[in-house]
Design a protein around this motif. Structure first.
Motif, PDB file in Angstrom:
ATOM      1  N   GLN A  26       8.996  -6.697  14.429  1.00  0.00           N
ATOM      2  CA  GLN A  26       9.376  -6.579  13.028  1.00  0.00           C
ATOM      3  C   GLN A  26       9.309  -7.934  12.335  1.00  0.00           C
ATOM      4  N   LEU A  27       9.767  -8.978  12.991  1.00  0.00           N
ATOM      5  CA  LEU A  27       9.716 -10.314  12.398  1.00  0.00           C
ATOM      6  C   LEU A  27       8.275 -10.801  12.227  1.00  0.00           C
ATOM      7  N   ALA A  28       7.425 -10.531  13.198  1.00  0.00           N
ATOM      8  CA  ALA A  28       6.022 -10.925  13.084  1.00  0.00           C
ATOM      9  C   ALA A  28       5.335 -10.159  11.950  1.00  0.00           C
ATOM     10  N   GLY A  29       5.618  -8.873  11.825  1.00  0.00           N
ATOM     11  CA  GLY A  29       5.037  -8.077  10.746  1.00  0.00           C
ATOM     12  C   GLY A  29       5.503  -8.539   9.379  1.00  0.00           C
ATOM     13  N   ARG A  30       6.779  -8.856   9.266  1.00  0.00           N
ATOM     14  CA  ARG A  30       7.310  -9.329   7.986  1.00  0.00           C
ATOM     15  C   ARG A  30       6.720 -10.698   7.631  1.00  0.00           C
ATOM     16  N   SER A  31       6.564 -11.563   8.623  1.00  0.00           N
ATOM     17  CA  SER A  31       5.962 -12.875   8.374  1.00  0.00           C
ATOM     18  C   SER A  31       4.515 -12.730   7.912  1.00  0.00           C
ATOM     19  N   ALA A  32       3.783 -11.841   8.556  1.00  0.00           N
ATOM     20  CA  ALA A  32       2.394 -11.610   8.157  1.00  0.00           C
ATOM     21  C   ALA A  32       2.328 -11.034   6.750  1.00  0.00           C
ATOM     22  N   TYR A  33       3.246 -10.159   6.422  1.00  0.00           N
ATOM     23  CA  TYR A  33       3.282  -9.565   5.084  1.00  0.00           C
ATOM     24  C   TYR A  33       3.538 -10.643   4.034  1.00  0.00           C
ATOM     25  N   ARG A  34       4.521 -11.501   4.285  1.00  0.00           N
ATOM     26  CA  ARG A  34       4.874 -12.549   3.319  1.00  0.00           C
ATOM     27  C   ARG A  34       3.775 -13.597   3.173  1.00  0.00           C
ATOM     28  N   SER A  35       3.052 -13.879   4.245  1.00  0.00           N
ATOM     29  CA  SER A  35       2.025 -14.913   4.181  1.00  0.00           C
ATOM     30  C   SER A  35       0.677 -14.384   3.694  1.00  0.00           C
ATOM     31  N   GLY A  36       0.589 -13.094   3.414  1.00  0.00           N
ATOM     32  CA  GLY A  36      -0.650 -12.524   2.898  1.00  0.00           C
ATOM     33  C   GLY A  36      -1.604 -12.043   3.974  1.00  0.00           C
ATOM     34  N   GLY A  37      -1.144 -11.911   5.201  1.00  0.00           N
ATOM     35  CA  GLY A  37      -1.993 -11.451   6.287  1.00  0.00           C
ATOM     36  C   GLY A  37      -2.171  -9.942   6.321  1.00  0.00           C
ATOM     37  N   VAL A  38      -1.470  -9.238   5.449  1.00  0.00           N
ATOM     38  CA  VAL A  38      -1.537  -7.776   5.394  1.00  0.00           C
ATOM     39  C   VAL A  38      -2.082  -7.379   4.027  1.00  0.00           C
ATOM     40  N   ARG A  39      -3.081  -6.523   4.030  1.00  0.00           N
ATOM     41  CA  ARG A  39      -3.616  -6.015   2.754  1.00  0.00           C
ATOM     42  C   ARG A  39      -2.676  -4.955   2.214  1.00  0.00           C
ATOM     43  N   ARG A  40      -1.980  -5.297   1.169  1.00  0.00           N
ATOM     44  CA  ARG A  40      -0.961  -4.396   0.613  1.00  0.00           C
ATOM     45  C   ARG A  40      -1.565  -3.155  -0.022  1.00  0.00           C
ATOM     46  N   ASP A  41      -2.791  -3.235  -0.482  1.00  0.00           N
ATOM     47  CA  ASP A  41      -3.415  -2.074  -1.116  1.00  0.00           C
ATOM     48  C   ASP A  41      -3.745  -0.972  -0.109  1.00  0.00           C
ATOM     49  N   LEU A  42      -3.784  -1.294   1.176  1.00  0.00           N
ATOM     50  CA  LEU A  42      -4.072  -0.296   2.206  1.00  0.00           C
ATOM     51  C   LEU A  42      -2.822   0.384   2.753  1.00  0.00           C
ATOM     52  N   LEU A  43      -1.651  -0.121   2.399  1.00  0.00           N
ATOM     53  CA  LEU A  43      -0.406   0.460   2.904  1.00  0.00           C
ATOM     54  C   LEU A  43      -0.105   1.774   2.194  1.00  0.00           C
ATOM     55  N   VAL A  44       0.290   2.764   2.966  1.00  0.00           N
ATOM     56  CA  VAL A  44       0.663   4.051   2.388  1.00  0.00           C
ATOM     57  C   VAL A  44       2.052   3.948   1.771  1.00  0.00           C
ATOM     58  N   VAL A  45       2.977   3.347   2.495  1.00  0.00           N
ATOM     59  CA  VAL A  45       4.330   3.111   2.010  1.00  0.00           C
ATOM     60  C   VAL A  45       4.589   1.615   2.125  1.00  0.00           C
ATOM     61  N   ASP A  46       5.038   1.011   1.030  1.00  0.00           N
ATOM     62  CA  ASP A  46       5.302  -0.426   1.009  1.00  0.00           C
ATOM     63  C   ASP A  46       6.769  -0.657   0.665  1.00  0.00           C
ATOM     64  N   GLU A  47       7.615  -0.627   1.682  1.00  0.00           N
ATOM     65  CA  GLU A  47       9.042  -0.778   1.461  1.00  0.00           C
ATOM     66  C   GLU A  47       9.445  -2.221   1.173  1.00  0.00           C
ATOM     67  N   LEU A  48       8.654  -3.173   1.584  1.00  0.00           N
ATOM     68  CA  LEU A  48       8.998  -4.572   1.350  1.00  0.00           C
ATOM     69  C   LEU A  48       8.719  -5.004  -0.084  1.00  0.00           C
ATOM     70  N   ALA A  49       7.884  -4.279  -0.810  1.00  0.00           N
ATOM     71  CA  ALA A  49       7.562  -4.663  -2.180  1.00  0.00           C
ATOM     72  C   ALA A  49       8.809  -4.673  -3.060  1.00  0.00           C
ATOM     73  N   LYS A  50       9.762  -3.788  -2.782  1.00  0.00           N
ATOM     74  CA  LYS A  50      10.994  -3.739  -3.566  1.00  0.00           C
ATOM     75  C   LYS A  50      11.907  -4.918  -3.236  1.00  0.00           C
ATOM     76  N   GLU A  51      11.854  -5.411  -2.008  1.00  0.00           N
ATOM     77  CA  GLU A  51      12.768  -6.461  -1.569  1.00  0.00           C
ATOM     78  C   GLU A  51      12.277  -7.861  -1.888  1.00  0.00           C
ATOM     79  N   LEU A  52      10.963  -8.052  -1.932  1.00  0.00           N
ATOM     80  CA  LEU A  52      10.405  -9.380  -2.152  1.00  0.00           C
ATOM     81  C   LEU A  52      10.114  -9.597  -3.623  1.00  0.00           C
ATOM     82  N   PRO A  53      10.277 -10.828  -4.093  1.00  0.00           N
ATOM     83  CA  PRO A  53       9.949 -11.100  -5.504  1.00  0.00           C
ATOM     84  C   PRO A  53       8.448 -10.980  -5.719  1.00  0.00           C
ATOM     85  N   PRO A  54       8.018 -10.611  -6.926  1.00  0.00           N
ATOM     86  CA  PRO A  54       6.573 -10.498  -7.200  1.00  0.00           C
ATOM     87  C   PRO A  54       5.908 -11.862  -7.123  1.00  0.00           C
ATOM     88  N   ASP A  55       4.615 -11.832  -6.780  1.00  0.00           N
ATOM     89  CA  ASP A  55       3.842 -13.086  -6.661  1.00  0.00           C
ATOM     90  C   ASP A  55       3.577 -13.691  -8.016  1.00  0.00           C
TER      91      ASP A  55
END
Length: 116
Positions: free
Chosen positions: A87-116
């Motif tokens: 979970q920590l590795a996935g969250r780190s990858a998400y925050r650093s831009g290693g995950v393509r957010r447009d491909l996610l079906v559900v993006d629960e972290l988008a609500k918790e993180l401030p917009p870019d």
């Protein structure tokens, strides 16, 4: 009550060891074949943990009680730490831009993180 023959313990231990090795092999193949980081985290965590638990169970059938308790502690720590690290590795990858957010079906972290 008659003791379990060694043959039955040998067979049970061998089956658990082989299933554990197969699960680890499938997890390793998933690490190589899956397309993105999040899918690879899934392959690194679930089959590898299951494989280790099966190998530990197969080994525990053939060792003394004191060693089996140690193997149980190894299994407990693996079950506790593997999902947290994943979970920590996935969250780190998400925050650093290693995950393509447009491909996610559900993006629960988008609500918790401030917009870019």
């Amino acid at each position: 009550m008659t003791p379990v023959p060694d043959t039955a313990l040998d067979v049970a231990s061998a089956v658990l060891l082989l299933l554990g090795a197969l699960s680890c092999l499938l997890g390793a193949i998933g690490m190589v074949r899956l397309p993105d980081l999040l899918a690879r985290l899934q392959a690194a965590t679930k089959p590898q943990t299951l494989g280790l638990l099966l190998v530990l169970a197969g080994t525990a059938l053939r060792v003394e009680l004191e060693s089996a308790v140690t193997l149980a502690l190894v299994a407990l720590f693996q079950v506790i730490t593997a999902p947290v690290i994943s979970q920590l590795a996935g969250r780190s990858a998400y925050r650093s831009g290693g995950v393509r957010r447009d491909l996610l079906v559900v993006d629960e972290l988008a609500k918790e993180l401030p917009p870019d």
